[in-house]
Design an enzyme around this catalytic site. Structure first.
Site, PDB file in Angstrom:
ATOM      1  NE  ARG A   1     -12.538   3.931   4.008  1.00 14.63           N
ATOM      2  CZ  ARG A   1     -11.212   4.007   4.063  1.00 14.63           C
ATOM      3  NH1 ARG A   1     -10.518   3.065   4.622  1.00 14.63           N
ATOM      4  NH2 ARG A   1     -10.568   5.021   3.522  1.00 14.63           N
TER       5      ARG A   1
ATOM      6  CE  LYS B   1     -11.746   9.672  -7.270  1.00 13.89           C
ATOM      7  NZ  LYS B   1     -12.981  10.408  -6.931  1.00 13.89           N
TER       8      LYS B   1
ATOM      9  CB  THR C   1     -11.982   4.360  -8.142  1.00 13.64           C
ATOM     10  OG1 THR C   1     -12.808   5.498  -7.877  1.00 13.64           O
ATOM     11  CG2 THR C   1     -12.389   3.753  -9.472  1.00 13.64           C
TER      12      THR C   1
ATOM     13  NE  ARG D   1      -4.755  -1.684  -4.271  1.00  7.21           N
ATOM     14  CZ  ARG D   1      -4.339  -1.987  -3.035  1.00  7.21           C
ATOM     15  NH1 ARG D   1      -3.820  -1.071  -2.245  1.00  7.21           N
ATOM     16  NH2 ARG D   1      -4.413  -3.225  -2.601  1.00  7.21           N
TER      17      ARG D   1
ATOM     18  CG  ASP E   1      -2.048  -0.930   1.210  1.00  7.57           C
ATOM     19  OD1 ASP E   1      -2.363  -1.453   0.129  1.00  7.57           O
ATOM     20  OD2 ASP E   1      -2.656  -1.153   2.276  1.00  7.57           O
TER      21      ASP E   1
END
Ligand code: FDA
Length: 306
Positions: free
Chosen positions: A289, A187, A226, A184, A133
């Site tokens: 989230r 945004k 996305t 990957r 990541d």
């Protein structure tokens, strides 16, 4: 609704009493479970079964923050190795997402490199894949350097993430396409200054489209991560116009976010991978989230008020 801004929500969420409330309250538990697939690997493996049955693949992410000792980094390595092996044993395609700061990156690059070597060795044993990541921009250059180095030894097992909000990403994409690295595209999730990143959503989206087209043209099995319906339409439209088949790329979305859109893509024969986080350190991920969506924040505020 506009007053529930993302920073305000994140500030309220960081108050210890608020965290205690979420950890103990049965009603908000349901909302936590929507975004987090349990605290243990056993629970996470159970929760991904129905996702696999719907024709999607998954990537598992053990939630955690920056570690301060090598012992903590080693514990994360052991947990990830177990995750890869258990996924393979359960008949799932072994695929995990890791954060270098959880593998000791702040303690020195050598610590993270050793950790990655162990995880990638375990991945190779079972034909698995490890996605690194991308974190905040102070880590970008160092993350790309380390992943490129590991990619030399593990060309099929490791890939990373490109954030469309960063100005540098166009160059990074070219460099990594040249290395045949799997990428990957996202945004970008961190608060970045105007010196390094586009600030307007329209600019971030336009950059996403440019990078996505480049990756669809020349990338190695790109992952388009996305939930944005306009970007998904743009990707499908471009792929169709250019004759790029569904097998040459995949969409990725987060566990619990736009679940019907995930199913809809599968119905259109698109490949979909769900990013599934689990673990006891779910609170910071969960608050991010919630902060992304006013409707979620409003639900939480009602629970707090009640
Ligand atoms: P956007 O935020 O504009 O959302 C589009 C629509 O999706 C919204 O209008 C809403 O309908 C829906 N939606 C979005 N979030 C929701 C929520 N929480 N609840 C309900 N609906 C919601 N970032 C990073 O910096 N490094 C990384 O390594 C990764 N990795 C990663 C993997 C995967 C699989 C995904 C999907 C995302 C990431 N990200 C990431 C996060 C990414 O950078 C970005 O912050 C989020 O995906 C949100 O941006 P969208 O593209 O979804 O658009």
């Amino acid at each position: 609704m506009q007053r529930f801004t993302r920073p305000a929500i994140l500030t309220v969420a960081s108050i210890p009493t608020v965290e205690r409330f979420f950890r103990q309250n049965a009603t908000t538990r349901g909302l936590v479970e929507r975004f987090v697939a349990g605290e243990t690997l056993d629970t996470a493996l159970e929760r991904v079964r129905p996702i696999a049955a719907e024709g999607m693949t998954v990537t598992l992410d053990l939630l955690g923050e920056n570690v301060a000792t090598e012992a903590e980094a080693q514990a994360a390595v052991a947990a990830y190795v177990e995750t890869i092996r258990r996924m393979a044993a359960a008949g799932l395609e072994p695929n995990i997402s890791v954060k270098l700061t959880m593998l000791g990156f702040d303690l020195g690059e050598a610590v993270a490199e050793t950790a990655m070597g162990e995880i990638l060795g375990a991945a190779r044993d079972v034909g698995g894949f490890v996605r690194v990541d991308m974190e905040g921009s102070t880590y970008t250059a160092r993350t790309l350097d380390l992943v490129e180095k590991m990619h030399g030894d593990f060309p099929d097992e490791v890939g990373t993430v490109i954030q469309s909000y960063l100005y540098r990403s166009a160059q990074d994409v070219e460099r990594l396409i040249g290395r045949r690295m799997r990428l990957r595209l996202v945004k970008g999730a961190y608060a970045e200054p105007a010196s390094v990143a586009y600030q307007k959503p329209a600019e971030v989206d336009a950059s996403y489209v440019r990078l996505m087209e480049r990756l669809l043209d020349a990338g190695r099995y790109p992952a388009l991560a996305t939930h944005d319906p306009a970007l998904i339409r743009a990707a499908e439209g471009y792929a169709t116009r250019m004759g790029i088949g569904s097998e040459r790329f995949e969409f990725q979305m987060l566990y619990g976010v736009r679940r019907e859109a995930q199913r809809e893509l599968v119905r259109r024969d698109r490949r979909v991978r769900v990013y599934v986080p689990y673990g006891t350190e779910w609170y910071p991920y969960f608050t991010r989230r919630i902060a992304e969506r006013p409707a979620n924040a409003l639900f939480v505020l009602r629970q707090l008020a009640g």
